[in-house]
Scaffold this motif. Structure first.
Motif, short mmCIF file in Angstrom:
data_model
loop_
_atom_site.label_atom_id
_atom_site.label_comp_id
_atom_site.label_asym_id
_atom_site.label_seq_id
_atom_site.Cartn_x
_atom_site.Cartn_y
_atom_site.Cartn_z
N UNK A 103 4.89 5.78 9.23
CA UNK A 103 5.42 4.50 8.72
C UNK A 103 4.21 3.58 8.60
N UNK A 104 3.39 3.81 7.58
CA UNK A 104 2.08 3.19 7.51
C UNK A 104 1.81 2.51 6.17
N UNK A 105 2.83 1.86 5.64
CA UNK A 105 2.68 1.19 4.34
C UNK A 105 2.52 -0.32 4.53
N UNK A 106 1.61 -0.90 3.75
CA UNK A 106 1.55 -2.36 3.61
C UNK A 106 2.58 -2.71 2.54
N UNK A 107 3.67 -3.34 2.94
CA UNK A 107 4.80 -3.53 2.04
C UNK A 107 4.61 -4.71 1.09
N UNK A 108 3.93 -5.76 1.57
CA UNK A 108 3.72 -6.93 0.71
C UNK A 108 2.59 -7.76 1.27
N UNK A 109 1.82 -8.36 0.38
CA UNK A 109 0.81 -9.35 0.75
C UNK A 109 1.10 -10.61 -0.04
N UNK A 110 1.37 -11.69 0.67
CA UNK A 110 1.64 -12.98 0.04
C UNK A 110 0.41 -13.86 0.24
N UNK A 111 -0.54 -13.72 -0.69
CA UNK A 111 -1.82 -14.40 -0.52
C UNK A 111 -1.67 -15.91 -0.48
N UNK A 112 -0.75 -16.46 -1.31
CA UNK A 112 -0.59 -17.91 -1.35
C UNK A 112 -0.08 -18.46 -0.03
N UNK A 113 0.75 -17.68 0.65
CA UNK A 113 1.31 -18.11 1.94
C UNK A 113 0.54 -17.57 3.13
N UNK A 114 -0.46 -16.74 2.87
CA UNK A 114 -1.31 -16.15 3.91
C UNK A 114 -0.50 -15.39 4.95
N UNK A 115 0.31 -14.43 4.46
CA UNK A 115 1.01 -13.51 5.36
C UNK A 115 1.15 -12.16 4.69
N UNK A 116 1.47 -11.16 5.49
CA UNK A 116 1.67 -9.80 4.98
C UNK A 116 2.83 -9.16 5.73
N UNK A 117 3.52 -8.26 5.04
CA UNK A 117 4.61 -7.50 5.65
C UNK A 117 4.16 -6.04 5.71
N UNK A 118 4.23 -5.47 6.90
CA UNK A 118 3.69 -4.12 7.09
C UNK A 118 4.65 -3.28 7.93
N UNK A 119 4.55 -1.97 7.78
CA UNK A 119 5.22 -1.05 8.69
C UNK A 119 4.40 -0.94 9.98
N UNK A 120 5.00 -0.48 11.07
CA UNK A 120 4.32 -0.53 12.37
C UNK A 120 3.14 0.41 12.51
N UNK A 121 3.09 1.48 11.67
CA UNK A 121 1.98 2.42 11.78
C UNK A 121 0.72 1.98 11.07
N UNK A 122 0.76 0.87 10.34
CA UNK A 122 -0.44 0.34 9.70
C UNK A 122 -1.43 -0.08 10.77
N UNK A 123 -2.69 0.33 10.64
CA UNK A 123 -3.70 -0.07 11.62
C UNK A 123 -4.41 -1.33 11.13
N UNK A 124 -5.10 -1.98 12.05
CA UNK A 124 -5.78 -3.25 11.68
C UNK A 124 -6.85 -3.00 10.62
N UNK A 125 -7.59 -1.90 10.72
CA UNK A 125 -8.61 -1.61 9.70
C UNK A 125 -7.96 -1.32 8.35
N UNK A 126 -6.84 -0.61 8.36
CA UNK A 126 -6.14 -0.31 7.12
C UNK A 126 -5.68 -1.60 6.44
N UNK A 127 -5.11 -2.53 7.22
CA UNK A 127 -4.65 -3.78 6.64
C UNK A 127 -5.81 -4.57 6.05
N UNK A 128 -6.92 -4.64 6.77
CA UNK A 128 -8.06 -5.40 6.25
C UNK A 128 -8.67 -4.74 5.01
N UNK A 129 -8.61 -3.42 4.95
CA UNK A 129 -9.07 -2.74 3.72
C UNK A 129 -8.16 -3.10 2.55
#
Length: 468
Positions: A103-129
Motif C-alpha cells: 500500500x505504497x501509493x502517493x494518492x494526491x499532492x495539493x501543492x497550493x495547500x501544501x499537503x499530500x495524501x498517501x497510503x501507509x507504505x509510502x516511505x519518507x524518501x519516496x514521498x520526497x522523490x
C-alpha cells in the motif's frame, strides 16, 4: 528473554487460513522465511514470529482482514519496514502480521495547500522523490527510510524536529480500520478545526493498538531558499551541550542540531570512511533566505567559539550536505560495528532544554561506572538524546547490566521533568516506564480507551499498556 515472547499461542484456525488464502492468494503466506522477516526488528529483544503474513492493497482489504481476525480471535500486528526499536512489530502473542509495504501509493499532492495524501507504505524518501520539482518537501526524518504509516503510529520525529516538529504536528488526518472492522476518517485537509474529539492525535502514537492506519494526509513545507550545514568540534561534551542550550534559548531558528560524542565519531569514521576529527561534535543545519542563513550561522559560530568550539567546516553544496547527513544517519549501524556480533539497547530520553546538560553529564557518569560500551548521539536541539548500549545477546549478565543502565538514564530523565521516550515509542520495551512517567490513574485512562476501541485485545496485543 522477555517473558512475553514465550507465551503459549494456539494455532491459527484452518478455516481462517483457508479464507485468507482464498482471498489474497500469493499475498498471504505462512512460509517460515516470510514469517522470520516479520518477526525481527532493530531492537535487542528476541525474535517473535507471526503465524502468517498478509499484504493488503486497499482499505477495504484491511477491513476484511480485521473482520476475519475478529471472527476467529486472531491478533493483528501492523508492519511497516521493521525499523522499530522497542519491539513494536514482534508477534509476542502470535497472530498475523499485516504488511503495508504494497500500500505504497502517493494518492494526491495539493501543492497550493501544501499537503499530500498517501497510503501507509509510502516511505519518507519516496514521498520526497514524488515532490521533486514542486518546491515542497516532507521534513520528518527519523534516519531510517521508515514508512509514513509506521512513523505516524510511533509519533516519530528525528533530526528536523527542532524546526518542523514531529509526526504529531505534521499529520492532518487519516483513514483507519478499527478493531471491529469499521472504517473511520479523522481530521481533514483544513489547517485547524474545533470539531469533536481529536481522533487523529489519539491514533498518532498509538503504535497499532487502537486501529490500523490505511491512509494519511500529511503537511508539506516549502523547500528553503538557502541551506547550509556545518560541523564543529568541542573540547568536551559539556561545552557542546552548552552551545546547544544557548542557541535554543537565544531563539536561533536552526533546522538541525545533532550531538555526537567522540566514540560515535570514531565509529562513523570506521563505518562511513570519513575523516572527521575524533572529538565531541555538533552537526548544524540552517534553513531560510541567504541573509537569514548567514545570520543564523554567524550567531551559532560565535556561541560555539565562546564554548571552545573549533574546526568549523561548512557544507553548502547539496552533495556535501547529503554525505554529511548520511554519515549521521548511519550512526546506529556504525556504532554496532564497534562490537561485532552485538545488539544495541537504545535509550531515548528527552528532557527540557535547560536540563539537558545535567541529563547528559549524569548519563556519561553512569556509562563510565557500568563498564559498558555506549556511545551517545542525539537530536539535542529539542532535548532528545540516545545512548546505544552495546551488548552480547548471549551474555545474560551483560544484558542485565545494560538494562540497569537504561533504567538509571530513564529515571534521571523523569526526575528532570522529561520523558522515557522522545520518539521511539513504548512498544513492550518501555511499559514499566510508561507507568513511572504518567502514574496509575493516567495509564488506567489509557487502558479504558484501549478496551473501548479494542475490547478483545486483538490489535498489537502486549504493546504500550501494561497487562494488555
Amino acid at each position: 528473554m522477555n517473558a512475553l515472547t514465550t507465551a503459549p499461542r494456539r494455532p491459527l484456525p484452518q478455516t481462517f487460513i483457508d479464507a485468507l488464502a482464498a482471498g489474497f492468494g500469493a499475498r498471504f503466506s505462512t512460509a517460515e522465511a516470510v514469517r522470520a522477516h516479520h518477526g525481527h526488528d532493530e531492537s535487542h529483544f528476541p525474535d517473535a514470529l507471526p503465524d502468517a503474513v498478509v499484504f493488503p492493497h486497499t482499505t477495504e482489504e484491511v477491513a476484511v482482514i480485521v473482520a476475519l481476525c475478529r471472527e476467529h480471535g486472531v491478533a493483528l500486528i501492523p508492519y511497516g519496514v521493521g525499523s522499530s526499536l522497542e519491539g513494536h512489530i514482534l508477534a509476542v502473542r502470535g497472530g498475523i502480521s499485516v504488511d503495508f509495504s504494497e500500500m505504497n501509493k502517493v494518492l494526491a499532492v495539493h501543492a497550493e495547500d501544501m499537503d499530500a495524501v498517501v497510503q501507509p507504505g509510502v516511505t519518507r524518501k519516496q514521498l520526497n522523490a514524488e515532490l521533486h520539482g514542486s518546491g515542497l518537501f516532507f521534513p520528518i526524518d527519523p534516519g531510517a527510510d521508515a514508512s509514513l504509516g509506521g512513523m505516524a503510529a510511533t509519533r516519530a520525529s528525528g533530526t528536523n524536529a527542532v524546526r518542523y516538529g514531529t509526526m504529531r504536528e505534521n499529520v492532518l488526518g487519516m483513514t483507519a480500520v478499527l478493531a471491529d472492522g469499521r472504517v473511520i476518517r479523522t481530521g481533514g485537509r483544513a489547517r485547524k478545526s474545533s470539531s469533536g474529539y481529536d481522533l487523529t492525535r489519539l491514533l498518532v502514537g498509538s503504535e497499532g493498538t487502537l486501529g490500523l492506519i490505511t491512509e494519511l494526509t500529511v503537511r508539506l513545507h516549502p523547500l528553503p531558499e538557502a541551506v547550509s550545514a556545518a560541523i564543529c568540534t568541542f573540547p568536551d561534551v559539556d561545552a557542546a551541550v552548552r552551545t546547544v542550550i544557548q542557541t535554543i534559548q537565544l531563539g536561533v531558528p536552526v533546522a538541525r542540531i545533532e550531538l555526537l560524542d567522540s566514540l560515535t565519531v570514531t565509529a562513523i569514521n570506521r563505518y562511513s570512511k570519513t575523516t572527521l576529527r575524533e572529538a565531541p561534535m555538533l552537526f548544524f543545519e540552517f534553513h531560510g533566505s541567504p541573509a537569514g542563513v548567514e545570520e543564523q550561522a554567524a550567531t551559532v559560530q560565535e556561541l560555539a567559539r565562546d564554548n571552545g568550539g573549533e574546526d568549523f567546516e561548512w557544507a553548502t553544496r547539496p552533495e556535501d550536505r547529503s554525505r554529511l547527513w548520511q554519515a549521521r544517519h548511519d550512526t546506529y549501524f556504525a556504532c554496532l560495528n564497534l562490537k561485532p556480533g552485538c545488539r544495541g539497547i537504545t535509550t531515548d530520553v528527552c528532557v527540557p532544554i535547560s536540563r539537558l546538560a545535567e541529563a547528559i553529564a549524569g548519563t556519561r557518569a553512569d556509562i563510565a561506572a557500568s563498564g559498558l560500551t555506549a556511545p551517545i548521539v542525539g537530536h539535542v536541539g529539542d532535548g532528545n538524546f540516545h545512548t546505544l548500549i552495546l551488548v552480547d545477546p548471549e551474555d545474560a549478565a551483560e544484558i542485565e547490566r545494560a538494562e540497569a543502565l537504561n533504567r538509571r538514564i530513564v529515571e534521571r530523565a523523569l526526575a528532570l521533568d522529561g520523558t522515557c521516550t522522545g520518539e521511539h515509542g513504548i512498544g513492550f520495551g518501555k511499559q514499566d516506564f510508561l507507568l513511572a512517567e504518567h502514574g496509575e490513574a493516567a495509564v488506567d485512562a489509557m487502558r479504558l480507551v484501549k478496551q473501548a476501541l479494542d475490547p478483545h485485545n486483538l490489535l498489537n496485543p502486549g504493546k504500550v499498556i501494561p497487562g494488555l
